[in-house]
Structures are given as C-alpha cells and as structure tokens.
Design an enzyme around this catalytic site. Structure first.
Site, mmCIF file in Angstrom:
data_model
loop_
_atom_site.group_PDB
_atom_site.id
_atom_site.type_symbol
_atom_site.label_atom_id
_atom_site.label_comp_id
_atom_site.label_asym_id
_atom_site.label_seq_id
_atom_site.Cartn_x
_atom_site.Cartn_y
_atom_site.Cartn_z
ATOM 1 N N PHE A 1 69.508 1.536 -4.139
ATOM 2 C CA PHE A 1 70.558 0.564 -4.432
ATOM 3 C C PHE A 1 70.606 -0.564 -3.410
ATOM 4 O O PHE A 1 71.126 -1.647 -3.685
ATOM 5 C CB PHE A 1 71.922 1.262 -4.503
ATOM 6 C CG PHE A 1 72.597 1.502 -3.177
ATOM 7 C CD1 PHE A 1 73.590 0.643 -2.722
ATOM 8 C CD2 PHE A 1 72.265 2.587 -2.386
ATOM 9 C CE1 PHE A 1 74.227 0.859 -1.513
ATOM 10 C CE2 PHE A 1 72.893 2.816 -1.183
ATOM 11 C CZ PHE A 1 73.876 1.947 -0.740
ATOM 12 N N LYS A 2 70.053 -0.332 -2.210
ATOM 13 C CA LYS A 2 70.076 -1.372 -1.175
ATOM 14 C C LYS A 2 69.333 -2.631 -1.629
ATOM 15 O O LYS A 2 69.625 -3.732 -1.168
ATOM 16 C CB LYS A 2 69.439 -0.845 0.111
ATOM 17 C CG LYS A 2 69.975 0.496 0.614
ATOM 18 C CD LYS A 2 71.356 0.372 1.191
ATOM 19 C CE LYS A 2 71.903 1.722 1.638
ATOM 20 N NZ LYS A 2 71.354 2.211 2.878
ATOM 21 N N ASP A 3 68.371 -2.468 -2.544
ATOM 22 C CA ASP A 3 67.630 -3.636 -3.046
ATOM 23 C C ASP A 3 68.552 -4.647 -3.728
ATOM 24 O O ASP A 3 68.314 -5.853 -3.663
ATOM 25 C CB ASP A 3 66.550 -3.201 -4.046
ATOM 26 C CG ASP A 3 65.413 -2.427 -3.397
ATOM 27 O OD1 ASP A 3 64.983 -2.812 -2.302
ATOM 28 O OD2 ASP A 3 64.962 -1.438 -3.994
ATOM 29 N N THR B 1 67.986 1.362 4.023
ATOM 30 C CA THR B 1 68.335 -0.020 4.359
ATOM 31 C C THR B 1 67.142 -0.751 4.948
ATOM 32 O O THR B 1 66.878 -1.909 4.608
ATOM 33 C CB THR B 1 69.515 -0.056 5.345
ATOM 34 O OG1 THR B 1 70.658 0.518 4.735
ATOM 35 C CG2 THR B 1 69.839 -1.490 5.743
#
Length: 442
Positions: free
Chosen positions: A112-114, A145
């Site tokens: 999800f960090k993308d 991250t």
C-alpha cells in the site's frame, strides 16, 4: 489550506511547506488547521468516482489550485498510478460470509505504500522543478516503506534517497527490493538493530536544524502529511464500495478494519471520519500492541523489546474514538489458512491481522455494519509466512528475478557511529548532485 504543528509552537505553512518539512520545527507534525466538512451531496457525487478520482478530489481540497492547478494535479496523479498492475489501482475482493478485502497492494513493490509515495514523489518533483533545487530524502523502514520510497524517486535528478533498513528483520524479498536498486541517487544501509533503533540516528540528524537546512533534508516516513492525505482515499473508497445505499437517512455506517504499526492509515481514517465519512474504525495490531493498549487502557508505555512477528511491518512501538484488537502470530497463520480454505485467497500476514478480527466477529455472530478489511500488502512478499500457514506461495516473475540481481548495501554495525555515517552519506550524496543542480543547496 494552512497547516499547523501538533505542538502549536511553529509558524503555519501551506501544503508545499508541510510536504518539505516532515517534522515541524518544534518537533510536532504538520496537520491541517481546519478540516473540510463534506456535505451529503458531495459524498453522493464522490461515490461513483474511481480510486484515482477520489485522490484527485481530496488533493484539490488539501493542496489548493493556487499551488498546483487542477489540470497539473490530475496529470501528476495519473502519472503516479501509471505503473500499477491493476486497472482499478485499488480493488475490492468480495469473499465468503461478508468478508470484504480492499487490496491496496497493486503498485510496483506490492504494498500500500506505493499509493501514497508515488503521489508524494510526483508532488516533490513538481515543486523542485519550479524551485530548481535538489533534496535528500532520509527514510527509516521496517520493510515496505523503503522499497516504495526508493521506487518512487529512483533515477530522478532532483531527489536523492537514503534508506536505513533493519538487517535480517525484513523479509528476503523486502530487502532485495531495496538493495538491488543501483541508481546513483540511492543509498541503502543495513542496520544491526530494529526499526525503533534505526530511527534514532535519523532523529539525531533532523534535530540539527542548520544541517537539515544546508542539505535540504526531508523525510517520507508516515509523519509526512502528503502520505496521510493520499491514504484518506482508502477509507472513502472502502466506504463507497461497501455501503449498502447512500439513499438512507442517516447515511449507513461501514466498519473499516485497519492493520497498523505506525498508525498512518489509522490517522487517515480518523481524518476521513472528521470530514463526515460515516465509518467505524477498528485498529488491528500484532503482539507489538502499544496502540491496542493505548486505545483500550491509556497505556502508552514501551515494552522491553519489540517482538519479531510474521507481520514485520507492524513490529513497531513508537507510532504516530477507535476500537482495537491485538492478534498473535499463531492467529495470523491460522487466519491465512482459513481464508485459503474458504475462498482460495492468499492473505499477507498484515492483511490476516485485519481479517482475523472479521472472523472473530462472525464466529460470535456479532451484529455489525458492513465491514471492510484493508489489505496493505500482497502475500507474494511474505512466502515465509505463507509456508508457515501450510500454504503454497505464489510469486510473480519480477519478484523471482530479484534473486539474480546485483545488490548494494552498506552495513551499520553495533559500535559504529550511525549518526556520523548517516551525515557523511548525506553530504556525499548532496555533493554528487551539485554538478547536476548548481542551485541544489541554495
């Protein structure tokens, strides 16, 4: 839109100032001075938008067209999501017995960090090109991250990046996603310590205000407001996908289960709530349960040590009107196995932390509103946990290819002066890029 420090002792700044600051000068975090209140009509209009469309609307509210005109902003966000593997960018999988899993992991590094970092990098480059400046980004990571931050800026002329990772405490795939990037603007350190320990030299460097200013340092960790801003879209998208009808009065609630370590996604959910989105938030953590203890009993004390778990990105103690639940390693693997048996669907261990709460509630036949479990990473990044659950990993070709790539990683051993090593790397990286940007350190 103006931003003020949570400690109240720093001058207010606009979005550009908050983006480049990381921590406020008084050590607080920059947050919006006021939160827009969304009308029922606005929520109706937004309910038909795609995930990128929601990001655009939220960014217009919190950035302002005077800083980034709408056409420019639309182009930046389209560019940010152009390399995602799924055409929807974010996808909802509807599984058995009301289990809704919101897949936030279709970016380049399968996490999800993308989502937030790809947008943040576009905003950075937009302002840097206008300023004709260079910055050095310093990131401490527990796994995901670092790789997402590297991927978002690798090869760019006006951004250098230094990542500190906990050597041996990330998964092999997470580590390779960082150490196989050999671009000149990327430096990676493998620290003999955990995620909290590697944050200490970063905080020491950022405490030197003159040094930070001289070398244009900034952070892209979860403290950066731009990341929180994009992550609020997760909660709006989850609500619109799972709410039974927006014609009901009042609007029906949706329960969003947030697996979290440093609480970035949780903060985003709280902001969405305050803007008028009728969601109930449930915090799901692993055995490093400081957030659970804080919410349940007001106990913000540190444990003697951070416990290593299958959900490694949540192996954190220092994190930035919510229910909470704490999940053991055994429950994580049991949840992964059950989800596969019932749905032929592989969960990553972090997603399993959220889904285990869903199973607890359904097994007890607890009445609840529709529920959405946020899935922060692909199971493909955690083959060790998949095997521990008695399942067979499914690994994409681009991840398998990492095994055969050259790596570069500088060790930070116990006994070394980590702060000095970090300062030296910052100076070296900044000097290297001065030839490209004569005003880089202006």
């Amino acid at each position: 839109m103006w931003y003020v420090s949570t400690r109240g002792m720093a001058p207010r700044v606009d979005f550009e100032g908050a983006l480049f600051s990381g921590y406020a000068p008084d050590g607080g975090l920059f947050m919006p001075e006021e939160l827009p209140q969304l009308s029922r009509e606005t929520l109706h209009q937004w309910s038909t938008l795609s995930y990128p469309g929601l990001v655009k609307e939220l960014c217009i509210l919190f950035i302002g067209p005077e800083l980034i005109p709408r056409d420019d902003l639309n182009c930046l966000i389209d560019q940010a999501f152009s390399r995602f593997h799924h055409r929807e960018v974010v996808h909802l999988s509807r599984l058995r017995d009301g289990l809704n899993v919101l897949e936030l992991w279709h970016g380049v590094t399968y996490t999800f960090k993308d989502l937030a970092l790809s947008c943040t990098a576009q905003f950075l480059q937009y302002f840097l090109q206008r300023r004709k400046q260079h910055v050095t980004v310093v990131v401490g990571t527990s796994g995901d991250t670092g790789s997402a931050a590297i991927e978002s800026v690798q090869g760019t002329e006006n951004v250098g990046i230094i990542v500190l990772l906990p050597k041996g405490l990330c998964t092999k795939i997470q580590e390779l996603q960082m150490t196989t990037v050999l671009k000149e603007n990327v430096r990676v350190f493998g620290v003999e310590g955990n995620s909290d320990e590697l944050d200490k030299p970063i905080k020491a460097v950022f405490a030197d205000v003159a040094f930070v200013k001289k070398y244009n340092l900034m952070s892209l960790n979860s403290i950066n407001w731009a990341r929180i801003l994009v992550q609020t879209a997760h909660h709006f998208f989850a609500y619109f996908q799972c709410a039974p009808s927006l014609e009901m009065h009042p609007l029906p609630p949706v329960e969003v289960v947030v697996p979290t370590g440093a609480a970035g996604n949780l903060a985003a959910g709280c902001i969405a709530q305050r803007m008028g989105l009728p969601i109930h938030l449930v915090v799901a953590v692993n055995s490093n349960d400081i957030l659970h203890r804080t919410i349940q009993w007001g106990d913000f004390s540190l444990s003697k040590a951070v416990k290593t778990t299958w959900a490694s990105a949540m192996d954190i103690q220092l994190s930035g009107a919510v229910a909470s639940v704490s999940i053991s390693d055994e429950t994580i693997t049991q949840t992964m196995a059950r989800c596969w048996v019932e749905n032929q669907y592989l969960l990553c261990p972090h997603s399993a932390v959220a889904v285990s709460y869903h199973y607890q509630q359904t097994d007890r036949q607890q009445p609840s509103p529709p529920r959405c479990c946020l899935a922060p990473a692909s199971a493909a990044k955690f083959p060790e946990a998949v095997l521990a659950a008695g399942l067979t990993p499914e690994t994409p070709a681009e991840i398998l290819a990492l095994e055969h790539k050259e790596t570069r990683c500088t060790p930070m051993r116990k006994g070394d002066d980590w702060t000095w090593m970090l300062r030296d790397a910052i100076q070296d990286l900044s000097q290297h890029w001065m030839g490209h940007f004569p005003n880089a350190l202006a």
